[in-house]
Motif scaffolding. Structure first.
Motif, PDB file in Angstrom:
ATOM      1  N   GLY A   1       0.817  -1.215   0.000  1.00 28.90           N
ATOM      2  CA  GLY A   1       0.000   0.000   0.000  1.00 28.90           C
ATOM      3  C   GLY A   1       0.846   1.258   0.000  1.00 28.90           C
ATOM      4  N   THR A   2       1.892   1.267   0.815  1.00 30.67           N
ATOM      5  CA  THR A   2       2.778   2.432   0.905  1.00 30.67           C
ATOM      6  C   THR A   2       3.524   2.656  -0.407  1.00 30.67           C
ATOM      7  OG1 THR A   2       3.096   1.965   3.265  1.00 30.67           O
ATOM      8  CG2 THR A   2       4.656   3.479   2.225  1.00 30.67           C
TER       9      THR A   2
ATOM     10  N   CYS B   1       1.187   4.034  -3.091  1.00 29.11           N
ATOM     11  CA  CYS B   1       0.893   5.465  -2.887  1.00 29.11           C
ATOM     12  C   CYS B   1       2.054   6.320  -3.388  1.00 29.11           C
ATOM     13  CB  CYS B   1       0.638   5.743  -1.405  1.00 29.11           C
ATOM     14  SG  CYS B   1      -0.972   5.185  -0.817  1.00 29.11           S
TER      15      CYS B   1
ATOM     16  N   ASP C   1       1.956   6.337  -7.115  1.00 31.08           N
ATOM     17  CA  ASP C   1       0.853   7.171  -7.600  1.00 31.08           C
ATOM     18  C   ASP C   1       1.206   8.654  -7.550  1.00 31.08           C
ATOM     19  OD1 ASP C   1      -1.262   5.651  -8.597  1.00 31.08           O
ATOM     20  OD2 ASP C   1      -2.725   6.647  -7.299  1.00 31.08           O
ATOM     21  N   LEU C   2       1.887   9.072  -6.492  1.00 34.98           N
ATOM     22  CA  LEU C   2       2.286  10.472  -6.370  1.00 34.98           C
ATOM     23  C   LEU C   2       3.149  10.911  -7.550  1.00 34.98           C
ATOM     24  CD1 LEU C   2       3.141  10.788  -2.555  1.00 34.98           C
ATOM     25  CD2 LEU C   2       1.391  12.085  -3.779  1.00 34.98           C
TER      26      LEU C   2
ATOM     27  N   LEU D   1      -5.056   8.054  -3.661  1.00 38.03           N
ATOM     28  CA  LEU D   1      -4.235   7.526  -2.574  1.00 38.03           C
ATOM     29  C   LEU D   1      -5.051   6.615  -1.659  1.00 38.03           C
ATOM     30  CD1 LEU D   1      -2.086  10.666  -1.639  1.00 38.03           C
ATOM     31  CD2 LEU D   1      -1.457   8.718  -3.072  1.00 38.03           C
ATOM     32  N   GLN D   2      -6.314   6.987  -1.433  1.00 40.32           N
ATOM     33  CA  GLN D   2      -7.202   6.105  -0.665  1.00 40.32           C
ATOM     34  C   GLN D   2      -7.346   4.763  -1.370  1.00 40.32           C
ATOM     35  OE1 GLN D   2     -10.809   8.394  -0.451  1.00 40.32           O
ATOM     36  NE2 GLN D   2     -10.116   9.644   1.266  1.00 40.32           N
ATOM     37  N   ARG D   3      -7.484   4.839  -2.701  1.00 38.51           N
ATOM     38  CA  ARG D   3      -7.631   3.612  -3.485  1.00 38.51           C
ATOM     39  C   ARG D   3      -6.385   2.739  -3.380  1.00 38.51           C
ATOM     40  NH1 ARG D   3      -5.885   2.272  -8.703  1.00 38.51           N
ATOM     41  NH2 ARG D   3      -7.166   0.667  -9.728  1.00 38.51           N
ATOM     42  N   GLN D   4      -5.224   3.332  -3.546  1.00 38.16           N
ATOM     43  CA  GLN D   4      -4.001   2.535  -3.530  1.00 38.16           C
ATOM     44  C   GLN D   4      -3.726   1.920  -2.167  1.00 38.16           C
ATOM     45  OE1 GLN D   4      -2.606   1.466  -5.998  1.00 38.16           O
ATOM     46  NE2 GLN D   4      -2.942   2.908  -7.666  1.00 38.16           N
ATOM     47  N   MET D   5      -4.020   2.673  -1.102  1.00 44.10           N
ATOM     48  CA  MET D   5      -3.729   2.158   0.240  1.00 44.10           C
ATOM     49  C   MET D   5      -4.578   0.932   0.557  1.00 44.10           C
ATOM     50  SD  MET D   5      -1.429   3.089   2.376  1.00 44.10           S
ATOM     51  CE  MET D   5      -0.906   1.716   3.391  1.00 44.10           C
TER      52      MET D   5
ATOM     53  N   THR E   1     -13.618   4.179  -4.149  1.00 43.04           N
ATOM     54  CA  THR E   1     -12.498   5.117  -4.285  1.00 43.04           C
ATOM     55  C   THR E   1     -12.105   5.265  -5.757  1.00 43.04           C
ATOM     56  OG1 THR E   1     -10.856   3.352  -3.979  1.00 43.04           O
ATOM     57  CG2 THR E   1     -11.599   4.505  -2.011  1.00 43.04           C
TER      58      THR E   1
ATOM     59  N   LYS F   1     -12.235   8.739  -7.938  1.00 43.07           N
ATOM     60  CA  LYS F   1     -10.989   9.148  -8.595  1.00 43.07           C
ATOM     61  C   LYS F   1     -11.212   9.447 -10.075  1.00 43.07           C
ATOM     62  CE  LYS F   1      -7.887   6.173 -10.104  1.00 43.07           C
ATOM     63  NZ  LYS F   1      -7.421   6.561 -11.458  1.00 43.07           N
TER      64      LYS F   1
END
Length: 312
Positions: free
Chosen positions: A21-22, A25, A28-29, A88-92, A139, A143
């Protein structure tokens, strides 16, 4: 430096879950503008008539660079990160399940055997992909809606904030609206997960067995890049249909199949590969950043956990 040599301690399921998850994120950034450009290219033409008309003066975005520069010029640089919070909610939640639990589910299907066949890998990829979509679909819907909306003079925005988007969709379209496009998304992620994770897994195993490379940065880079390329080629048509359907107004399409047929009829088969280049640039770079970060995070977290245990 921790993480740039072969791993000594196998990471736990919890480490993989949090690490995936980290890492997702972080990836994604770095790649979110490419994802936004991909969405804009994919939905371009859905409200118009014939494909010929779309090739005329009505085409707003042309290519990756053209899409990004047009958005920056007409909507400002922040538009490239529209929907980032939901992303970010989705990826986590999404990546933690589909990537973090992949090895555990793979071991479940092989009953702990050291021999892992392609069938077990495919089953594990489909399983974790479907689980992730079922949990994180709202999410993804928010998005895509944010990425698709135009923020410029003369265009009213559909949503002002992430929380408002969740509430508005649930109120206007019902709770089912938040899970809109779950079918094509499960299909897409079954393909993406199987291609991405299985290809990464397979390339990595092959490199470790057949080349001088060890389980380190160059091996992870090559495996991730190969996985990104294969995934884009195979999953692009389903991804375009998923994006169109999730972004559509209520009753615009009667079903996912109707959406696909409308695309084929009005825009031709090439419509299914709209946004291919940003998809490849995004998936290729996302895979490299995510998998390399994921591998290093797993090792760093296990090293930190080992040091804490030793001290205690």
């Amino acid at each position: 430096m921790v993480g740039f040599g072969p791993a000594d301690v196998p990471p736990s399921a919890a480490v993989k879950f949090v690490g995936a998850g980290t890492a997702a994120c972080f990836a994604d950034l770095l790649t979110f503008p490419l994802d936004t450009a991909k969405v804009r290219l994919q939905i371009q033409g859905e409200a118009g008539g014939s494909a010929a008309a779309e090739r005329g003066s009505t085409v707003k975005y042309r290519g990756v660079y053209g899409t990004i520069t047009t958005m920056v010029r007409t909507e400002g640089p922040r538009s490239l990160y529209s929907g980032l919070v939901a992303g970010l909610q989705r990826q986590m939640s999404f990546a933690s399940i589909r990537i973090g639990l992949y090895d555990s589910v793979k071991q479940f299907y092989t009953k702990g055997s050291d021999h892992v066949g392609i069938g077990s890998r495919l089953l594990a990829g489909c399983t974790t992909g479907a689980m992730a979509v079922a949990f994180a679909q709202p999410t993804d819907v928010v998005k895509v809606r944010f990425q698709a909306q135009t923020k410029s003079p003369g265009h009213a925005t559909r949503y002002c904030s992430t929380i408002e988007a969740y509430k508005t969709i649930a109120k206007a379209e019902g709770i089912r609206g938040l899970w809109k496009g779950t079918g094509p998304n499960i299909a897409r992620n079954a393909i993406v997960n199987c291609t991405e994770l299985v290809t990464y897994d397979f390339i990595k195993d092959t490199l470790l067995k057949s080349t001088p490379l060890t389980d380190n940065l160059p091996c992870h880079f090559v495996s991730a890049f190969g996985a990104g390329l294969c995934t884009t080629v195979i999953a692009s048509p389903v991804d375009v249909v998923k994006t169109r359907y999730m972004n559509s107004a209520l009753s615009q399409y009667s079903s996912v199949l109707n959406c696909a047929v409308a695309m084929m009829t009005k825009e031709g088969p090439l419509a299914f590969y709209k946004g291919f280049m940003p998809s490849f640039l995004r998936l290729g770079s996302w895979n490299v950043v995510m998998f390399v970060t994921y591998e290093q995070l797993k090792r760093a977290m296990m090293a930190a956990n080992h040091n804490c245990t030793t001290i205690m």
